[in-house]
Design a protein around this motif. Structure first.
Motif, PDB file in Angstrom:
ATOM      1  N   TYR A 252     129.248   3.516 -24.265  1.00 24.11           N
ATOM      2  CA  TYR A 252     129.452   2.115 -23.911  1.00 24.11           C
ATOM      3  C   TYR A 252     128.344   1.269 -24.529  1.00 24.11           C
ATOM      4  O   TYR A 252     127.250   1.751 -24.805  1.00 24.11           O
ATOM      5  CB  TYR A 252     129.448   1.930 -22.390  1.00 24.11           C
ATOM      6  N   LYS A 253     128.614  -0.029 -24.705  1.00 26.86           N
ATOM      7  CA  LYS A 253     127.648  -0.956 -25.254  1.00 26.86           C
ATOM      8  C   LYS A 253     126.522  -1.164 -24.237  1.00 26.86           C
ATOM      9  O   LYS A 253     126.778  -1.523 -23.094  1.00 26.86           O
ATOM     10  CB  LYS A 253     128.336  -2.288 -25.571  1.00 26.86           C
ATOM     11  N   THR A 254     125.288  -0.886 -24.650  1.00 26.46           N
ATOM     12  CA  THR A 254     124.136  -1.083 -23.776  1.00 26.46           C
ATOM     13  C   THR A 254     123.146  -2.013 -24.462  1.00 26.46           C
ATOM     14  O   THR A 254     123.034  -2.025 -25.692  1.00 26.46           O
ATOM     15  CB  THR A 254     123.447   0.247 -23.428  1.00 26.46           C
ATOM     16  N   GLU A 255     122.455  -2.794 -23.666  1.00 27.54           N
ATOM     17  CA  GLU A 255     121.444  -3.715 -24.173  1.00 27.54           C
ATOM     18  C   GLU A 255     120.172  -3.531 -23.366  1.00 27.54           C
ATOM     19  O   GLU A 255     120.224  -3.392 -22.148  1.00 27.54           O
ATOM     20  CB  GLU A 255     121.911  -5.163 -24.029  1.00 27.54           C
ATOM     21  N   ILE A 256     119.043  -3.538 -24.059  1.00 27.16           N
ATOM     22  CA  ILE A 256     117.748  -3.479 -23.389  1.00 27.16           C
ATOM     23  C   ILE A 256     117.039  -4.786 -23.691  1.00 27.16           C
ATOM     24  O   ILE A 256     116.835  -5.130 -24.850  1.00 27.16           O
ATOM     25  CB  ILE A 256     116.924  -2.267 -23.852  1.00 27.16           C
ATOM     26  N   GLU A 257     116.722  -5.530 -22.635  1.00 27.27           N
ATOM     27  CA  GLU A 257     116.073  -6.828 -22.785  1.00 27.27           C
ATOM     28  C   GLU A 257     114.685  -6.770 -22.174  1.00 27.27           C
ATOM     29  O   GLU A 257     114.523  -6.350 -21.037  1.00 27.27           O
ATOM     30  CB  GLU A 257     116.890  -7.919 -22.087  1.00 27.27           C
ATOM     31  N   ARG A 258     113.694  -7.169 -22.930  1.00 24.40           N
ATOM     32  CA  ARG A 258     112.331  -7.256 -22.418  1.00 24.40           C
ATOM     33  C   ARG A 258     112.112  -8.678 -21.911  1.00 24.40           C
ATOM     34  O   ARG A 258     112.342  -9.636 -22.627  1.00 24.40           O
ATOM     35  CB  ARG A 258     111.327  -6.924 -23.494  1.00 24.40           C
ATOM     36  N   VAL A 259     111.678  -8.786 -20.670  1.00 25.00           N
ATOM     37  CA  VAL A 259     111.479 -10.087 -20.046  1.00 25.00           C
ATOM     38  C   VAL A 259     109.978 -10.309 -19.901  1.00 25.00           C
ATOM     39  O   VAL A 259     109.316  -9.611 -19.137  1.00 25.00           O
ATOM     40  CB  VAL A 259     112.176 -10.156 -18.664  1.00 25.00           C
ATOM     41  N   ASP A 260     109.448 -11.238 -20.663  1.00 23.59           N
ATOM     42  CA  ASP A 260     108.022 -11.560 -20.616  1.00 23.59           C
ATOM     43  C   ASP A 260     107.848 -12.961 -20.049  1.00 23.59           C
ATOM     44  O   ASP A 260     107.870 -13.947 -20.774  1.00 23.59           O
ATOM     45  CB  ASP A 260     107.405 -11.475 -22.016  1.00 23.59           C
ATOM     46  N   ARG A 261     107.702 -13.025 -18.760  1.00 22.75           N
ATOM     47  CA  ARG A 261     107.476 -14.299 -18.088  1.00 22.75           C
ATOM     48  C   ARG A 261     106.080 -14.282 -17.474  1.00 22.75           C
ATOM     49  O   ARG A 261     105.621 -13.242 -16.996  1.00 22.75           O
ATOM     50  CB  ARG A 261     108.490 -14.509 -16.968  1.00 22.75           C
ATOM     51  N   PRO A 262     105.416 -15.416 -17.466  1.00 19.08           N
ATOM     52  CA  PRO A 262     104.110 -15.440 -16.799  1.00 19.08           C
ATOM     53  C   PRO A 262     104.296 -15.233 -15.299  1.00 19.08           C
ATOM     54  O   PRO A 262     105.357 -15.548 -14.749  1.00 19.08           O
ATOM     55  CB  PRO A 262     103.575 -16.839 -17.109  1.00 19.08           C
ATOM     56  N   PRO A 263     103.264 -14.693 -14.636  1.00 18.53           N
ATOM     57  CA  PRO A 263     103.392 -14.499 -13.193  1.00 18.53           C
ATOM     58  C   PRO A 263     103.594 -15.838 -12.482  1.00 18.53           C
ATOM     59  O   PRO A 263     103.176 -16.880 -12.963  1.00 18.53           O
ATOM     60  CB  PRO A 263     102.068 -13.861 -12.779  1.00 18.53           C
ATOM     61  N   ALA A 264     104.219 -15.783 -11.349  1.00 20.91           N
ATOM     62  CA  ALA A 264     104.480 -16.990 -10.569  1.00 20.91           C
ATOM     63  C   ALA A 264     103.178 -17.577 -10.049  1.00 20.91           C
ATOM     64  O   ALA A 264     102.219 -16.851  -9.758  1.00 20.91           O
ATOM     65  CB  ALA A 264     105.403 -16.668  -9.403  1.00 20.91           C
ATOM     66  N   LYS A 265     103.139 -18.898  -9.965  1.00 24.37           N
ATOM     67  CA  LYS A 265     101.972 -19.563  -9.390  1.00 24.37           C
ATOM     68  C   LYS A 265     102.080 -19.513  -7.869  1.00 24.37           C
ATOM     69  O   LYS A 265     103.152 -19.701  -7.304  1.00 24.37           O
ATOM     70  CB  LYS A 265     101.914 -21.019  -9.835  1.00 24.37           C
ATOM     71  N   VAL A 266     100.949 -19.275  -7.227  1.00 26.17           N
ATOM     72  CA  VAL A 266     100.898 -19.269  -5.771  1.00 26.17           C
ATOM     73  C   VAL A 266     100.429 -20.650  -5.338  1.00 26.17           C
ATOM     74  O   VAL A 266      99.359 -21.106  -5.722  1.00 26.17           O
ATOM     75  CB  VAL A 266      99.949 -18.179  -5.244  1.00 26.17           C
ATOM     76  N   ILE A 267     101.251 -21.303  -4.569  1.00 26.34           N
ATOM     77  CA  ILE A 267     100.937 -22.648  -4.097  1.00 26.34           C
ATOM     78  C   ILE A 267     100.543 -22.557  -2.628  1.00 26.34           C
ATOM     79  O   ILE A 267     101.324 -22.120  -1.786  1.00 26.34           O
ATOM     80  CB  ILE A 267     102.147 -23.593  -4.257  1.00 26.34           C
ATOM     81  N   ALA A 268      99.312 -22.973  -2.348  1.00 25.28           N
ATOM     82  CA  ALA A 268      98.830 -22.930  -0.969  1.00 25.28           C
ATOM     83  C   ALA A 268      99.295 -24.184  -0.235  1.00 25.28           C
ATOM     84  O   ALA A 268      99.120 -25.302  -0.728  1.00 25.28           O
ATOM     85  CB  ALA A 268      97.319 -22.839  -0.952  1.00 25.28           C
TER      86      ALA A 268
END
Length: 83
Positions: free
Chosen positions: A59-75
């Motif tokens: 079957y057709k498979t895709e591998i995606e690398r997700v490079d997102r910066p970490p979420a900001k923590v808002i106090a």
């Protein structure tokens, strides 16, 4: 069950090392002859073993690398107590 042409299996790999596996199917809202009615379904979670099994079956498979910066923590500001 969809054919090999109408389904895709997706692996998302995050920079943290976490892996998430999904299935996406080609669906129609009218008929298969009407190309304008074709669209991809929403991502549906699957297991890693299902992903590997389908990849082995061709079957057709895709591998995606997700490079997102970490979420900001808002106090949030402290709420004064009601004493």
């Amino acid at each position: 069950m969809h054919t090999k042409q109408t389904v895709r299996y997706i692996c998302e790999i995050y920079s943290s090392g976490n892996e998430y596996f999904y299935k996406r199917e080609l669906i129609t809202h009218d008929s298969w002859d009407n190309i304008d009615s074709l669209s991809w379904s929403a991502l549906r979670p699957i297991s890693k073993s299902t992903f590997m099994k389908r990849k082995k079956e061709g079957y057709k498979t895709e591998i995606e690398r997700v490079d997102r910066p970490p979420a900001k923590v808002i106090a949030f500001p402290a709420i004064p107590s009601r004493d």
